[in-house]
Structures are given as C-alpha cells and as structure tokens.
Design a protein around this motif. Sequence first.
Motif, PDB file in Angstrom:
ATOM      1  N   UNK A  65       2.457   2.114  -3.280  1.00  0.00           N
ATOM      2  CA  UNK A  65       1.549   2.675  -4.274  1.00  0.00           C
ATOM      3  C   UNK A  65       1.464   4.184  -4.138  1.00  0.00           C
ATOM      4  N   UNK A  66       1.434   4.639  -2.861  1.00  0.00           N
ATOM      5  CA  UNK A  66       1.202   6.060  -2.650  1.00  0.00           C
ATOM      6  C   UNK A  66       2.512   6.836  -2.568  1.00  0.00           C
ATOM      7  N   UNK A  83      -7.944   7.024  -0.988  1.00  0.00           N
ATOM      8  CA  UNK A  83      -6.875   7.910  -1.469  1.00  0.00           C
ATOM      9  C   UNK A  83      -6.632   7.710  -2.963  1.00  0.00           C
ATOM     10  N   UNK A  84      -6.867   6.478  -3.432  1.00  0.00           N
ATOM     11  CA  UNK A  84      -6.523   6.160  -4.819  1.00  0.00           C
ATOM     12  C   UNK A  84      -7.701   6.283  -5.773  1.00  0.00           C
ATOM     13  N   UNK A 112       2.694  -2.031  -9.754  1.00  0.00           N
ATOM     14  CA  UNK A 112       1.278  -2.307 -10.019  1.00  0.00           C
ATOM     15  C   UNK A 112       0.523  -1.009 -10.249  1.00  0.00           C
ATOM     16  N   UNK A 113       0.797  -0.048  -9.369  1.00  0.00           N
ATOM     17  CA  UNK A 113       0.061   1.199  -9.452  1.00  0.00           C
ATOM     18  C   UNK A 113       0.431   1.963 -10.714  1.00  0.00           C
ATOM     19  N   UNK A 157      -5.412  -1.310  -7.878  1.00  0.00           N
ATOM     20  CA  UNK A 157      -5.301  -0.740  -9.222  1.00  0.00           C
ATOM     21  C   UNK A 157      -6.083  -1.544 -10.263  1.00  0.00           C
ATOM     22  N   UNK A 158      -6.067  -2.866 -10.096  1.00  0.00           N
ATOM     23  CA  UNK A 158      -6.790  -3.739 -11.018  1.00  0.00           C
ATOM     24  C   UNK A 158      -8.287  -3.429 -10.986  1.00  0.00           C
ATOM     25  N   UNK A 160      -7.259   3.480   2.519  1.00  0.00           N
ATOM     26  CA  UNK A 160      -6.278   3.663   1.442  1.00  0.00           C
ATOM     27  C   UNK A 160      -6.946   3.789   0.095  1.00  0.00           C
ATOM     28  N   UNK A 165      -1.172   0.860 -13.953  1.00  0.00           N
ATOM     29  CA  UNK A 165      -2.545   1.281 -14.153  1.00  0.00           C
ATOM     30  C   UNK A 165      -2.596   2.490 -15.103  1.00  0.00           C
ATOM     31  N   UNK A 169      -5.575  12.627   2.404  1.00  0.00           N
ATOM     32  CA  UNK A 169      -4.700  12.590   1.242  1.00  0.00           C
ATOM     33  C   UNK A 169      -4.704  13.942   0.533  1.00  0.00           C
ATOM     34  N   UNK A 227      -9.056  -0.140 -12.552  1.00  0.00           N
ATOM     35  CA  UNK A 227      -8.956  -0.213 -14.000  1.00  0.00           C
ATOM     36  C   UNK A 227     -10.189  -0.893 -14.586  1.00  0.00           C
ATOM     37  N   UNK A 249       0.381  -5.757 -14.168  1.00  0.00           N
ATOM     38  CA  UNK A 249      -0.275  -5.825 -12.860  1.00  0.00           C
ATOM     39  C   UNK A 249      -0.452  -7.261 -12.411  1.00  0.00           C
ATOM     40  N   UNK A 282       0.824  -1.209   0.000  1.00  0.00           N
ATOM     41  CA  UNK A 282       0.000   0.000   0.000  1.00  0.00           C
ATOM     42  C   UNK A 282       0.857   1.258   0.000  1.00  0.00           C
ATOM     43  N   UNK A 339      -4.989  -4.773  -0.830  1.00  0.00           N
ATOM     44  CA  UNK A 339      -4.671  -3.480  -1.424  1.00  0.00           C
ATOM     45  C   UNK A 339      -3.980  -3.647  -2.777  1.00  0.00           C
ATOM     46  N   UNK A 340      -3.289  -4.787  -2.949  1.00  0.00           N
ATOM     47  CA  UNK A 340      -2.584  -5.006  -4.213  1.00  0.00           C
ATOM     48  C   UNK A 340      -3.558  -5.138  -5.375  1.00  0.00           C
TER      49      UNK A 340
END
Lengths: 263, 281, 253
Positions: free
Chosen positions: A201-202, B222-223, A213-214, B135-136, B219, A217, B235, B139, A225, A198, B131-132
């Motif tokens: 990513x940030x 935030x994304x 991974x991030x 992004x998937x 989290x 995207x 964030x 998307x 990914x 986590x 969390x991994x």
Amino acid sequence: MSANTERMRSYRRAAVTLLVVAALYEASARSGYFAPALLPTLPTIGRTLFAMLLDGSMLGHALYTFYRVMFGFGLAIVVALPLGILMGRFRTVEGFFLPLASALMPVPSLAWVPVFILWFGLGNTTTVLVVFYAATFPMLLNTWSGVRSVNPLWLRAAGTMGADENAMFWKVIIPGASPFIITGMRQAFLRAWIAVVGAEMIAASNWGLGWVIFDAKEFLNTDIMLASLAVIGFIGFVFERLVFGSLERATIQRWGMVRAAKS
Amino acid sequence: MTLRDAVTAETARADVALATPARGIGDRLRSAALTAYPFVVVGAMWEIVAHLGIFPPRLFPTLEEVAATFVRLTVMGILPHHALETLARLSAGFALAAVAGVVIGIAMGRSRRAEDIFLPLVSIIAPIPGIAYAPLFLLWFGLGNFATVLLVGFASSFAVIINTWTGVKAVKEIWVRSAQSMGADNRRLFRLVILPGALPYIFTGLRLGMAQAWRILVVVEMLAGVQWGLGWMIFGAREFLNTDVMLAGVAVIGIIGLVLEKHVFQRLEDYTVVRWGMMEQ
Amino acid sequence: MPHIEIRDVSLIYDTPSGSVPGVQGVSFSIEPSEFLCIVGPSGCGKSTLLNIIAGFLMPTGGEIRIGGKIITGHGMDRGVVFQDFAQLFPWRTALANVTFGLEMKGISKAEREKIALEQLRLVKLDKFVRSYPHHLSGGMQQRVAIARALAYNPSVLLMDEPFAALDALTRDEMQRLLADVWRETKKTVIYVTHNVAEAVYLADRVVVMTPHPGTVKTEIPIRLARPRDPLSVEFLEHQKELLRHLGGEAGKA
Ligand SMILES: Nc1ncnc2c1ncn2[C@@H]1O[C@H](COP(=O)(O)OP(=O)(O)O)[C@@H](O)[C@H]1O
Ligand SMILES: [Mg+2]
C-alpha cells in the motif's frame, strides 16, 4: 438430540447467517441511501472479480504479491532457521543475538517502510525487506525455543545408542524441534502476509494486491477493493490449510507430537 | 489465520537475557554488560559505516545525530505530542476491541445459537490481514480519527473474540458440575466459575489484541491523513529526508511496543491467573 | 425405607458414530448411612451410573428415587467428589473452595468460614486453609474436595474413584481418613472403585458390575468389624470372593 442433527442445525444456522448478512448488504446497497460507488451490489463485485480474473490483471497482482511474500519469507527461513538452531545450541551465539532480537522484535515491521523507502526506494526491494523483517523474528524465536526444548532424555538415549554429533543433530534435534519450527513457519507466513499487503500500500508501484486496494480508493472503486479482499482472504486460507496443514499432517501430527485441531 | 493459531500464536516468548536473576551487585553488573555488549558491537559498526560516509549522511545519520534529534524533539514537546495522540487512538481502539471481543466471545462460548451466528462471520473476516481493510474504512468513514480508531478496534477484536470463545468452551466440565452440585444457579455459575475459568484465555486474547492494535495503528496513521501520531511522524519525515527523525520515531515505537507487550497485562495476570497457578509466569 | 432406590436404570450415549450403551438395567438400593461400593472393570459404566445418580446425566430408562422422590437433576442433597484433582476451583483458596456451597445457600460469611474450617479440620487440613489448590499435593486436594462436598451438609456423598490417581501409601492413609469421616458424619455414601481391597476396606456392601455394557452382577455384604485389618484372614477371604466374581466376568469377556 443426537449429535448429527445438532451438527446439521449448526450448518443450517451458519448458512442462514451468511445469507442474511449478504441480503442485508445487498438491501443497503440497493436502497439508494448510500452512493453506489461506496457500496456496490454483490453482483457488481462478482462481475468485477470475474472481469479482473479474465483479463489477467488479478492474476498479475496476485503473482507480484506472491513473489514478494515468498521471497521475503524464504529469506527469513534461510537466515533465521540456522541462526535459531545455533542460538539454541551455543550459549555465546544466544548471548549475542537474543538481546538484539528482543529489542528489534517489538518494532512493527511496517514502521520500517518509510525508512526503507528512503534507503531502497519504492518497489520490490523495500517490500521484500519489510516482509523479511516481519517473518524473521517468529521464525528465529520459535526455532530457538524448539531446539532448547528438545527433551534431554532423547539426547541421552541417542547418545547411549552411539549417535555422534551429526546424527544427533539431524536425527534428534531437528525432528525434536520440528513442532516449534513448523509453528514458527506458520506465524512467520502470517506476519509476512500482513506485512506484504501493508508494504504494498505504501511502497509498491503499479502491481500487487495491497497496491490495487489502495489505488482503488483514489478512484472510489469499492468493487475492486472488495474483490481484492476476497482474493487476499482466499490465498491466505489456501496457504494456511493446504500448505501448512499438510506439512503438519505429514510430520508432527503423524508422530503424535501435537493433537490435531478439534474441528 | 486459522482459529487455532490465534490462540497459540506468539506463544514462543523471547525470554530476554535480562530476565536471569542476578544476586550480588557484581553479578548484576556482569549480566548488564553481557546484555549490552551486542548493542555496543552493532552500534560501533553503525558508527563506522556512518562516519566513513559510504552513504549520504542524510540517509544514514550517525547515532549521535539520532540521539540529538530524539532529545531535541522531546524537549520541544513534539515527540511526546505525537506519542500521546497515538496512545490515545490505541486506547480507544483497543477498548472497543476488548469490550466487543469479550462480549461476543462469551456469547459464542455460552450459546450455541450465538456461536452458529458469529463463527461463520469470524472465520471469513478474521483471516484477511486487518491492514487490507484500511482503504475500505477510510473510504467509508472518511480520513481521520474515527476511521482509524474503528479499524484498529475491528482488526484487533478477532484475537479477543476467538480466545475468549475458546476459553469459555475450555472451562472444565468438572468445575461446572461441582458448582452445580453445590447449588450454583446459572448466573452464579457464570460469574463464579465460567468467567474466572476462562480468564487465562481472555488475557491471552487481550495481549494478542493489544499487539495487533499497535502494529496496525502505526501504519494506518501513515494512510489516514491525521495531523499527529508516531506513524504519521515517520511517514511525514520521509518527504524531507529526515532519517534521524524517522529512526528516533521507530525507536519510540519499539519501546512502547515492548512495554505494551510485556507489562500492561503483567500485573493483572500476576494478581489473578498466575497466583492461581492457571498460567505460568 | 431405603434412602436411595435405583430401578432398572439404563443410559445410551448418542455419539456421532452411533449409540453406545453406558449402563443397562441397573437396580439396587442403599439404606440411610450405608457405605456402598460399586466395583467393576473399567469401562463398565460406573462413572456413568454415578453421574446419573448425581443428576448430571438423565437416564434413558428407569428411575432413581432419593427419600422416595424421583430425581430430575442435580441437587444439594448430594455431594460429589470426582477422581480428577482439577475439580477444585484454582482461583479459590482451599477455604473458599469449601465455602462455595454455603455461599450458594446464602449463609453469612462468618458462619460459612466457621463451618468450612470445621470441615477442613475433619480432613486434617486446617493448616492449609489459605493455600491455593496448586500449592497442595494430590492427596490434599482430594481431601479439600471431600470437605467441600460435605460442607453444605448433603445427606448423600457420591465419590467416583477419588483416590485412584494417588500413590499407594497416600491412598491407604486417605482410606483410613475417609472411614473416620464417614463414622463421624454418618452420610450415605456411594463410592465407585475398581480396587477390590479398597472396596472391602470401606464398604458395608459391594455391588459388583459386569463388563461393558454394565449391569449388576451381584451384591456382597461385608460384615467385618471396623476398623478393618487388611491383613486379616476374613478380609482376604472377602477380597478373594470379589475377585472371583470380577475374574469370572473377565474370563467370559
Ligand atoms: N460421553 C460419552 N460419550 C460416549 N460414550 C461414553 C461417554 N462416556 C462414557 N462412554 C462409554 O460408556 C461406557 C461406560 O463408561 P464409564 O461410565 O466411564 O465407565 P467406568 O467409569 O466404569 O470406567 C464406556 O464404554 C465408555 O466408552
Ligand atoms: Mg470411571
């Protein structure tokens, strides 16, 4: 039916399940119904993974992540193990740190990332500190409960056999608390592993499995990914099974302090 | 995470010093003071550092500033709005995980076929940090609420599945046999024996699932590019160096997390498994 | 006609490490309202046999008839009491545990509570009807289990070392209570134990089993007047005889 044929049937069904799921995925990927960038075929994912392994970039990402997680995790052990033992042994230490720990523990480690970014900038420091935060509390609380739960009969028995404080500590308290300590390490690693992904990513830049991974995207590189997800799963699995599994087998399982997991 | 750990994880409870029973008012005051004093010490240290101006005040605000910001944001309704949006997402995601998790877990515990089908999938997907997958999911399902809720539900369902499954399998054979000899058919066996018998594990699963949902939601906000939410609030505040806002947000996140972990299932548990002596308080 | 007939019953357990015989070629029969004890060294297959009679295990050879009919599974003609205190449902009060079987029969709430209360009175627990099992002592829990097994009025009571985990004093008390309950209810009882004195105290007839893999070694009728005096010469004679049969087997093994 005998136990053996039953087990064989379980394996067969498991294999069939995985094959069916893979086939379904592959069929949807090839159906042309979804954008290939969003749903790459399995061979594409495999090729990407292979290419990233060959050119060393996956190894680089994995090493960065591994370095951060081990740094934070190691820091957590160095701090939390002695502190937890002290808390278990001395009421005053417990009285001071337990309320603080209880107040800080419910804050998810990743909620600190934006704050840490402001304080320490993007990069390693922030990531390592977040990992440290995540790993510290499970380690601390397990060690503390472990020391407190050491059977008083053992202490008394050791006392009658002439153990001094030093011997008591190293020969009774530490081994007696070890089931909890090892559980604490496992939980701490688990949390650390989540936190590092986590945080990367940030807060990471350019390297790390979470970052890759991030970053993928942004460019719709779904194959990257999924390949990275596989690597993350693999490392987590190896750590869990090989490192902590053998640590447990060598200590508390051998002493009969926990039952082995039923397979 | 191995399957076993999901079950035993977080068994070490922080029994807060607050929990010690106090008799008279004097005792109660004393124990309150004892709990408060570490916070006073740490707070005083913070204040000293902040007032000495070692760090830029924007980055290291005094506690008065943080408290003032907290009050200001609360009065303006901004903080409650963020918190409510976050809680709504949490409820939706967790409800998804609870329903799907209990249903799949029971199916796995009761039917060999379901177990053989789901177990390999669960063992492959669960060990990867939730969390991994973020992004998937973003998307595939786009930025926003839908992906967020789905991911929170997905990531927190495994603790529920694994614990429910374990609980159903751990129902004592002797209960099943007793009920059968008293004439229970399969449906009543399930409703009157298996479900209550597995309840302590199901509650553990729900507790763990809730904690995980909370951790990941903060989290993902935030994304995920959502407009409101505590995760987004802290964030977003980073852009303007509003450390006071961030710290106020972190405090709220911590308080909600504490309440969720300690109190949400407490009453349900007290009324059922604790009263039945199947789980300690 | 005997109430229960056991004809040449065998069971082989199938384990990952191979087949393990549980019991081998067991035959005997029980008359209506008879109190039969099965005695044998631990591991000889007593529990296995009782679970077959209860219908939880299917024999790999032989058959069992109750009232002339071959059994194919568990049924409400048999009540079962196990050794483990945990057999009670923790989420039900003592009363609700006892009403369970009546509930399955579809008897009305008022009626089943009345019957359950009677049963609990029979085992001297009417003061604890609203208690949850974890608030009861081991002996009390086993008494609830007996009341529960009797409440839906099966004709046979199957008991697998129900008092083995109790302390000696409580066990004596429970044996007296069980003898009284049996005298009042006139059930056919099959009672498994490895305790010779217990068998002589309770049984009309004792079936002695050989060590693993168990089969019937001999049957000994106990024709002592009830209530029995465990210190009487005849009682001790019976005990000695049983011990001789068991000991002889142990010596050979
Ligand atoms: N579920 C089982 N699987 C395999 N073997 C078993 C099982 N239950 C019992 N056995 C074996 O069958 C034999 C008889 O067991 P049991 O009926 O429990 O004996 P007892 O009640 O007389 O002590 C023992 O040798 C035991 O190891
Ligand atoms: Mg037995």
